[in-house]
Design a protein around this motif. Structure first.
Motif, PDB file in Angstrom:
ATOM      1  N   LEU A   1       0.840  -1.206   0.000  1.00 23.72           N
ATOM      2  CA  LEU A   1       0.000   0.000   0.000  1.00 23.72           C
ATOM      3  C   LEU A   1       0.871   1.251   0.000  1.00 23.72           C
ATOM      4  O   LEU A   1       0.682   2.161  -0.813  1.00 23.72           O
ATOM      5  CB  LEU A   1      -0.914   0.007   1.231  1.00 23.72           C
ATOM      6  N   ALA A   2       1.826   1.282   0.939  1.00 27.02           N
ATOM      7  CA  ALA A   2       2.689   2.458   1.065  1.00 27.02           C
ATOM      8  C   ALA A   2       3.514   2.678  -0.199  1.00 27.02           C
ATOM      9  O   ALA A   2       3.678   3.823  -0.653  1.00 27.02           O
ATOM     10  CB  ALA A   2       3.597   2.304   2.280  1.00 27.02           C
ATOM     11  N   ASP A   3       4.022   1.595  -0.779  1.00 27.55           N
ATOM     12  CA  ASP A   3       4.874   1.721  -1.964  1.00 27.55           C
ATOM     13  C   ASP A   3       4.107   2.319  -3.144  1.00 27.55           C
ATOM     14  O   ASP A   3       4.635   3.175  -3.871  1.00 27.55           O
ATOM     15  CB  ASP A   3       5.458   0.360  -2.354  1.00 27.55           C
ATOM     16  N   ILE A   4       2.862   1.857  -3.348  1.00 26.41           N
ATOM     17  CA  ILE A   4       2.042   2.391  -4.446  1.00 26.41           C
ATOM     18  C   ILE A   4       1.834   3.892  -4.265  1.00 26.41           C
ATOM     19  O   ILE A   4       1.910   4.678  -5.218  1.00 26.41           O
ATOM     20  CB  ILE A   4       0.668   1.671  -4.483  1.00 26.41           C
ATOM     21  N   ILE A   5       1.567   4.293  -3.007  1.00 24.93           N
ATOM     22  CA  ILE A   5       1.324   5.712  -2.717  1.00 24.93           C
ATOM     23  C   ILE A   5       2.594   6.532  -2.931  1.00 24.93           C
ATOM     24  O   ILE A   5       2.574   7.597  -3.560  1.00 24.93           O
ATOM     25  CB  ILE A   5       0.798   5.867  -1.273  1.00 24.93           C
TER      26      ILE A   5
ATOM     27  N   GLN B   1       5.085   5.907  -4.764  1.00 24.26           N
ATOM     28  CA  GLN B   1       5.428   6.004  -6.194  1.00 24.26           C
ATOM     29  C   GLN B   1       4.857   7.277  -6.816  1.00 24.26           C
ATOM     30  O   GLN B   1       5.405   7.824  -7.774  1.00 24.26           O
ATOM     31  CB  GLN B   1       4.911   4.785  -6.959  1.00 24.26           C
ATOM     32  N   GLN B   2       3.727   7.737  -6.242  1.00 26.41           N
ATOM     33  CA  GLN B   2       3.087   8.945  -6.757  1.00 26.41           C
ATOM     34  C   GLN B   2       3.732  10.206  -6.154  1.00 26.41           C
ATOM     35  O   GLN B   2       4.028  11.158  -6.870  1.00 26.41           O
ATOM     36  CB  GLN B   2       1.585   8.934  -6.438  1.00 26.41           C
ATOM     37  N   HIS B   3       3.949  10.194  -4.829  1.00 26.86           N
ATOM     38  CA  HIS B   3       4.490  11.366  -4.123  1.00 26.86           C
ATOM     39  C   HIS B   3       5.245  10.885  -2.886  1.00 26.86           C
ATOM     40  O   HIS B   3       4.951   9.830  -2.330  1.00 26.86           O
ATOM     41  CB  HIS B   3       3.368  12.318  -3.694  1.00 26.86           C
ATOM     42  N   THR B   4       6.182  11.709  -2.422  1.00 24.13           N
ATOM     43  CA  THR B   4       6.993  11.310  -1.272  1.00 24.13           C
ATOM     44  C   THR B   4       6.832  12.239  -0.070  1.00 24.13           C
ATOM     45  O   THR B   4       7.453  12.014   0.964  1.00 24.13           O
ATOM     46  CB  THR B   4       8.484  11.264  -1.662  1.00 24.13           C
ATOM     47  N   ASP B   5       6.023  13.280  -0.172  1.00 26.33           N
ATOM     48  CA  ASP B   5       5.801  14.198   0.949  1.00 26.33           C
ATOM     49  C   ASP B   5       4.373  14.721   0.840  1.00 26.33           C
ATOM     50  O   ASP B   5       4.069  15.528  -0.039  1.00 26.33           O
ATOM     51  CB  ASP B   5       6.809  15.347   0.912  1.00 26.33           C
ATOM     52  N   PHE B   6       3.496  14.251   1.719  1.00 29.62           N
ATOM     53  CA  PHE B   6       2.074  14.576   1.568  1.00 29.62           C
ATOM     54  C   PHE B   6       1.377  14.498   2.920  1.00 29.62           C
ATOM     55  O   PHE B   6       1.878  13.947   3.888  1.00 29.62           O
ATOM     56  CB  PHE B   6       1.405  13.617   0.576  1.00 29.62           C
ATOM     57  N   ASP B   7       0.173  15.079   2.961  1.00 26.95           N
ATOM     58  CA  ASP B   7      -0.717  14.958   4.121  1.00 26.95           C
ATOM     59  C   ASP B   7      -1.675  13.803   3.883  1.00 26.95           C
ATOM     60  O   ASP B   7      -2.009  13.480   2.733  1.00 26.95           O
ATOM     61  CB  ASP B   7      -1.553  16.233   4.309  1.00 26.95           C
ATOM     62  N   VAL B   8      -2.142  13.199   4.984  1.00 26.25           N
ATOM     63  CA  VAL B   8      -3.191  12.183   4.911  1.00 26.25           C
ATOM     64  C   VAL B   8      -4.448  12.758   5.564  1.00 26.25           C
ATOM     65  O   VAL B   8      -4.407  13.212   6.713  1.00 26.25           O
ATOM     66  CB  VAL B   8      -2.777  10.880   5.629  1.00 26.25           C
ATOM     67  N   VAL B   9      -5.549  12.753   4.821  1.00 23.52           N
ATOM     68  CA  VAL B   9      -6.844  13.196   5.340  1.00 23.52           C
ATOM     69  C   VAL B   9      -7.758  11.979   5.353  1.00 23.52           C
ATOM     70  O   VAL B   9      -8.042  11.404   4.296  1.00 23.52           O
ATOM     71  CB  VAL B   9      -7.468  14.299   4.456  1.00 23.52           C
ATOM     72  N   GLU B  10      -8.214  11.581   6.543  1.00 21.07           N
ATOM     73  CA  GLU B  10      -9.085  10.412   6.625  1.00 21.07           C
ATOM     74  C   GLU B  10     -10.517  10.840   6.921  1.00 21.07           C
ATOM     75  O   GLU B  10     -10.808  11.380   7.990  1.00 21.07           O
ATOM     76  CB  GLU B  10      -8.616   9.414   7.688  1.00 21.07           C
ATOM     77  N   LEU B  11     -11.402  10.607   5.974  1.00 21.91           N
ATOM     78  CA  LEU B  11     -12.813  10.963   6.116  1.00 21.91           C
ATOM     79  C   LEU B  11     -13.537   9.872   6.903  1.00 21.91           C
ATOM     80  O   LEU B  11     -13.563   8.717   6.478  1.00 21.91           O
ATOM     81  CB  LEU B  11     -13.465  11.142   4.738  1.00 21.91           C
ATOM     82  N   GLY B  12     -14.128  10.218   8.041  1.00 25.16           N
ATOM     83  CA  GLY B  12     -14.776   9.229   8.895  1.00 25.16           C
ATOM     84  C   GLY B  12     -13.740   8.342   9.550  1.00 25.16           C
ATOM     85  O   GLY B  12     -13.783   7.111   9.432  1.00 25.16           O
ATOM     86  N   ALA B  13     -12.818   8.948  10.276  1.00 20.90           N
ATOM     87  CA  ALA B  13     -11.654   8.220  10.790  1.00 20.90           C
ATOM     88  C   ALA B  13     -12.012   7.143  11.804  1.00 20.90           C
ATOM     89  O   ALA B  13     -11.329   6.120  11.892  1.00 20.90           O
ATOM     90  CB  ALA B  13     -10.663   9.208  11.411  1.00 20.90           C
TER      91      ALA B  13
ATOM     92  N   ARG C   1       1.865   4.294  10.357  1.00 18.29           N
ATOM     93  CA  ARG C   1       3.180   3.914  10.886  1.00 18.29           C
ATOM     94  C   ARG C   1       4.192   3.718   9.752  1.00 18.29           C
ATOM     95  O   ARG C   1       5.344   4.149   9.830  1.00 18.29           O
ATOM     96  CB  ARG C   1       3.067   2.617  11.697  1.00 18.29           C
ATOM     97  N   GLU C   2       3.729   3.038   8.705  1.00 18.49           N
ATOM     98  CA  GLU C   2       4.618   2.761   7.569  1.00 18.49           C
ATOM     99  C   GLU C   2       5.043   4.066   6.895  1.00 18.49           C
ATOM    100  O   GLU C   2       6.223   4.236   6.534  1.00 18.49           O
ATOM    101  CB  GLU C   2       3.903   1.854   6.563  1.00 18.49           C
ATOM    102  N   LEU C   3       4.108   4.998   6.737  1.00 15.99           N
ATOM    103  CA  LEU C   3       4.421   6.274   6.092  1.00 15.99           C
ATOM    104  C   LEU C   3       5.335   7.129   6.970  1.00 15.99           C
ATOM    105  O   LEU C   3       6.216   7.839   6.457  1.00 15.99           O
ATOM    106  CB  LEU C   3       3.132   7.030   5.765  1.00 15.99           C
ATOM    107  N   VAL C   4       5.128   7.067   8.294  1.00 16.25           N
ATOM    108  CA  VAL C   4       6.027   7.780   9.215  1.00 16.25           C
ATOM    109  C   VAL C   4       7.435   7.193   9.118  1.00 16.25           C
ATOM    110  O   VAL C   4       8.432   7.923   9.032  1.00 16.25           O
ATOM    111  CB  VAL C   4       5.504   7.711  10.671  1.00 16.25           C
ATOM    112  N   ASN C   5       7.541   5.856   9.109  1.00 18.26           N
ATOM    113  CA  ASN C   5       8.850   5.198   9.013  1.00 18.26           C
ATOM    114  C   ASN C   5       9.576   5.549   7.716  1.00 18.26           C
ATOM    115  O   ASN C   5      10.805   5.648   7.678  1.00 18.26           O
ATOM    116  CB  ASN C   5       8.696   3.676   9.119  1.00 18.26           C
ATOM    117  N   LYS C   6       8.786   5.738   6.661  1.00 19.11           N
ATOM    118  CA  LYS C   6       9.374   6.079   5.360  1.00 19.11           C
ATOM    119  C   LYS C   6       9.527   7.590   5.183  1.00 19.11           C
ATOM    120  O   LYS C   6       9.905   8.059   4.110  1.00 19.11           O
ATOM    121  CB  LYS C   6       8.509   5.498   4.227  1.00 19.11           C
ATOM    122  N   LYS C   7       9.173   8.347   6.256  1.00 14.72           N
ATOM    123  CA  LYS C   7       9.285   9.815   6.259  1.00 14.72           C
ATOM    124  C   LYS C   7       8.553  10.438   5.069  1.00 14.72           C
ATOM    125  O   LYS C   7       9.044  11.393   4.429  1.00 14.72           O
ATOM    126  CB  LYS C   7      10.762  10.232   6.273  1.00 14.72           C
TER     127      LYS C   7
END
Length: 291
Positions: free
Chosen positions: A52-56, A58-70, A81-87
């Motif tokens: 999941l993280a790798d596909i994302i 591949q598109q961009h390496t520095d972004f915000d995550v907005v979760e609708l209905g978290a 966690r994976e995105l934090v680890n990958k900075k």
């Protein structure tokens, strides 16, 4: 609420399920053996996190995550966690209509995901997405999980997705959870659990009207009814009036119910993969991957 209860046929909007008691009951529903959706999506997030993280990324390496209905973020926490680890993640914006949930996330997530920058937003999905865009101009990854899109009728989904697309900028991404059509018995039992939590969840909205809008619903005078049409993919929930009765809301409003009259409470629409791709194209997205 008055608009829905004075309509013919009567209806209530499912977004009002989620007060503190509604949140607790939905947690019980998600823990039921019949409610397959949570475990299915959790399995994808827990076991395919890296993909999941790798596909994302591949598109961009520095972004915000907005979760609708978290909600409780039990699934998205793996990806965070994976995105934090990958900075790769700048800020996590959980959006929920329940202020109770946002308070909970603001307290607990910093412990669960160290170094995660969190900014909770309490309100309606698209309004809060606009707020997140104003707070930060970084590329956005929008999470819309839990088959929440299923709570929008099949006819209204393309318009919702187009509206979602209109709030985004070129390069923004959406990761969306869509429940697929499957054995009709399995689907129906998920929305009519043997322990009765779904019934309590629906009835709690009447209790909320009593508490917050000065109503006098007698909850014992209503029952829960769920139905699923495997061809259309529409799973619908109703409350049924068990007797002829009058209900008051506030000082001046009286609602009349015939015996066996229904209140439409919620739809949980199911899809094929082909339908999901078609909706993406119709609303201005490109489908990048399926999990």
């Amino acid at each position: 609420v008055l608009k829905g209860l004075q309509a013919s046929p009567k209806y209530l909007q499912s977004k009002y399920f989620y007060d503190k008691k509604g949140d607790e009951l939905f947690q019980e529903i998600m823990n039921c053996g019949e409610y397959y959706l949570t475990n299915c999506e959790l399995e994808i997030f827990a076991e395919q996190t890296s993909s999941l993280a790798d596909i994302i990324i591949q598109q961009h390496t520095d972004f915000d995550v907005v979760e609708l209905g978290a909600g409780d973020a039990i699934k998205s926490i793996y990806l965070l966690r994976e995105l934090v680890n990958k900075k790769a993640i700048s800020t996590y914006f959980p959006v929920d209509i329940s202020n109770h949930i946002i308070d909970l996330l603001n307290r607990k997530l910093p412990e669960q995901v160290p170094h995660l920058n969190i900014h909770g937003l309490n309100g309606e999905y698209l309004e809060m997405l606009r707020s997140a865009k104003k707070i930060s101009d970084k590329i956005k990854l929008v999470l819309f999980l839990g088959s929440n899109i299923g709570n929008i009728s099949l006819e209204d989904v393309p318009a919702f997705c187009r509206e979602l697309r209109s709030q985004l900028s070129p390069g923004d991404m959406v990761l969306i959870g869509i429940d697929l059509k499957k054995n009709p018995a399995q689907i129906l039992s998920a929305y009519n659990d043997s322990k009765g939590y779904t019934k309590q969840f629906n009835l709690n909205l009447l209790q909320r009207i009593n508490t917050e809008l000065d109503g006098d619903f007698d909850l014992s005078s209503f029952d829960h009814y769920a139905t699923y049409d495997p061809q259309s993919g529409a799973c619908k929930s109703y409350l049924v009036s068990l007797e002829e009765q009058q209900v008051h809301i506030g000082m001046n409003t009286e609602i009349f119910f015939r015996k066996d009259e229904t209140i439409f409470m919620e739809i949980s629409q199911k899809y094929t993969i082909e339908q999901s791709d078609e909706i993406a194209v119709q609303s201005g997205f490109i489908a990048v991957a399926h999990f």
